[in-house]
Design a protein around this motif. Structure first.
Motif, PDB file in Angstrom:
ATOM      1  N   GLN A   1       0.756  -1.093  -0.002  1.00 50.63           N
ATOM      2  CA  GLN A   1      -0.042   0.166   0.041  1.00 50.63           C
ATOM      3  C   GLN A   1       0.934   1.173   0.035  1.00 50.63           C
ATOM      4  O   GLN A   1       2.001   1.225   0.302  1.00 50.63           O
ATOM      5  N   HIS A   2       0.313   2.299  -0.328  1.00 54.75           N
ATOM      6  CA  HIS A   2       0.943   3.905  -0.416  1.00 54.75           C
ATOM      7  C   HIS A   2       1.139   4.085   1.143  1.00 54.75           C
ATOM      8  O   HIS A   2       0.070   3.822   1.854  1.00 54.75           O
ATOM      9  N   GLU A   3       2.183   4.708   1.531  1.00 59.00           N
ATOM     10  CA  GLU A   3       2.071   5.119   3.069  1.00 59.00           C
ATOM     11  C   GLU A   3       1.679   6.592   2.937  1.00 59.00           C
ATOM     12  O   GLU A   3       1.584   7.098   1.975  1.00 59.00           O
ATOM     13  N   ARG A   4       1.190   7.278   4.138  1.00 56.97           N
ATOM     14  CA  ARG A   4       0.508   8.298   4.346  1.00 56.97           C
ATOM     15  C   ARG A   4       1.707   9.441   4.186  1.00 56.97           C
ATOM     16  O   ARG A   4       1.329  10.440   3.505  1.00 56.97           O
TER      17      ARG A   4
ATOM     18  N   PRO B   1       4.082  -1.862   2.999  1.00 58.41           N
ATOM     19  CA  PRO B   1       4.162  -0.609   2.272  1.00 58.41           C
ATOM     20  C   PRO B   1       5.544  -0.624   1.343  1.00 58.41           C
ATOM     21  O   PRO B   1       6.338  -1.077   1.692  1.00 58.41           O
TER      22      PRO B   1
ATOM     23  N   TRP C   1      10.078   2.196   0.834  1.00 59.24           N
ATOM     24  CA  TRP C   1      11.198   2.257   1.704  1.00 59.24           C
ATOM     25  C   TRP C   1      12.441   1.755   0.818  1.00 59.24           C
ATOM     26  O   TRP C   1      12.521   0.790   0.052  1.00 59.24           O
TER      27      TRP C   1
ATOM     28  N   GLU D   1       6.982   8.533  11.119  1.00 60.76           N
ATOM     29  CA  GLU D   1       6.945   7.392  10.618  1.00 60.76           C
ATOM     30  C   GLU D   1       8.293   6.730  10.552  1.00 60.76           C
ATOM     31  O   GLU D   1       8.817   6.754   9.633  1.00 60.76           O
TER      32      GLU D   1
ATOM     33  N   HIS E   1       4.818   9.077   2.278  1.00 60.23           N
ATOM     34  CA  HIS E   1       5.559   8.733   1.237  1.00 60.23           C
ATOM     35  C   HIS E   1       4.686   9.277  -0.243  1.00 60.23           C
ATOM     36  O   HIS E   1       3.623   9.239  -0.212  1.00 60.23           O
TER      37      HIS E   1
ATOM     38  N   PRO F   1       9.421   1.000   8.251  1.00 57.89           N
ATOM     39  CA  PRO F   1       8.195   0.174   7.547  1.00 57.89           C
ATOM     40  C   PRO F   1       7.427  -0.985   8.480  1.00 57.89           C
ATOM     41  O   PRO F   1       8.313  -1.316   9.283  1.00 57.89           O
TER      42      PRO F   1
END
Length: 205
Positions: A91-94, A161, A164, A111, A96, A114
């Motif tokens: 998923q896309h990170e908030r 996510p 990273w 954050e 990133h 990961p």
């Protein structure tokens, strides 16, 4: 200014009121336009489908119509699930934008690392508690990272996510789990279509 004139400013957001953009004409928002089709409407049949990246491949007849195809690896009937029962996705990170901001100090304060999200029942079956470091693995490779145990993900599914860097995982990388299949018509790849197993990592904190 038009939004503010219609009381669609910060105060409306602050009070949890529904806000719309009054600067956009309704017709532009609600009427789909397909200017490149003959009918200027959505077409469900393509007389001459063309590939996204043409390297001489043949176009299958079914590409003329809408059709369903199962996932490349993450599907119920896959016999590989006996060995690797968990569906893996990403998923896309908030904080990133893909890998952008992955090393920005202020973002890493919010954050730090990961997290592998997994359902509480899956975690309990594997002796994994909130904050444990875990190893996700399959025949292609593995990655070590911290577990986030949550009811916010379906049982039988784990999510790692993307975005990273390898140095930000304890060991390995999430992409070690994925396969290299690519659709030859639309060039889509299957970064979020893999099977894996997860175990508590004994080398962790």
């Amino acid at each position: 200014p038009a939004n503010l004139a219609h009381d669609a400013g910060y105060d409306a957001f602050k009070d949890n009121r529904l806000v719309r953009n009054y600067t956009i004409n309704d017709d532009e928002v609600f009427i789909d336009k397909f200017a490149l089709t003959k009918t200027q409407r959505l077409e469900y049949y393509l007389e001459r489908p063309f590939v996204r990246n043409n390297f001489g491949q043949e176009v299958a007849e079914y590409e003329r119509y809408p059709y369903y195809t199962r996932a490349n690896e993450s599907y119920w009937e896959n016999p590989l699930r006996e060995k690797y029962p968990l569906f893996g996705l990403g998923q896309h990170e908030r904080y990133h934008v893909h890998s952008q901001l992955a090393t920005t100090p202020v973002m890493r304060e919010i954050e730090p690392e990961p997290l592998l999200r997994m359902n509480a029942r899956d975690a309990a079956e594997r002796g994994i508690a909130q904050g444990d470091y875990v190893r996700a693995f399959n025949d292609r490779g593995s990655v070590v990272l911290k577990a986030k145990v949550t009811e916010g993900i379906k049982q039988g599914v784990v999510s790692i996510p993307h975005g990273w860097n390898a140095s930000q995982y304890v060991e390995g990388h999430a992409q070690n789990l994925t396969n290299r299949y690519m659709n030859d018509f639309c060039s889509n790849s299957c970064f979020y279509d893999f099977l894996c197993e997860v175990e508590k990592w004994e080398g962790g904190e």
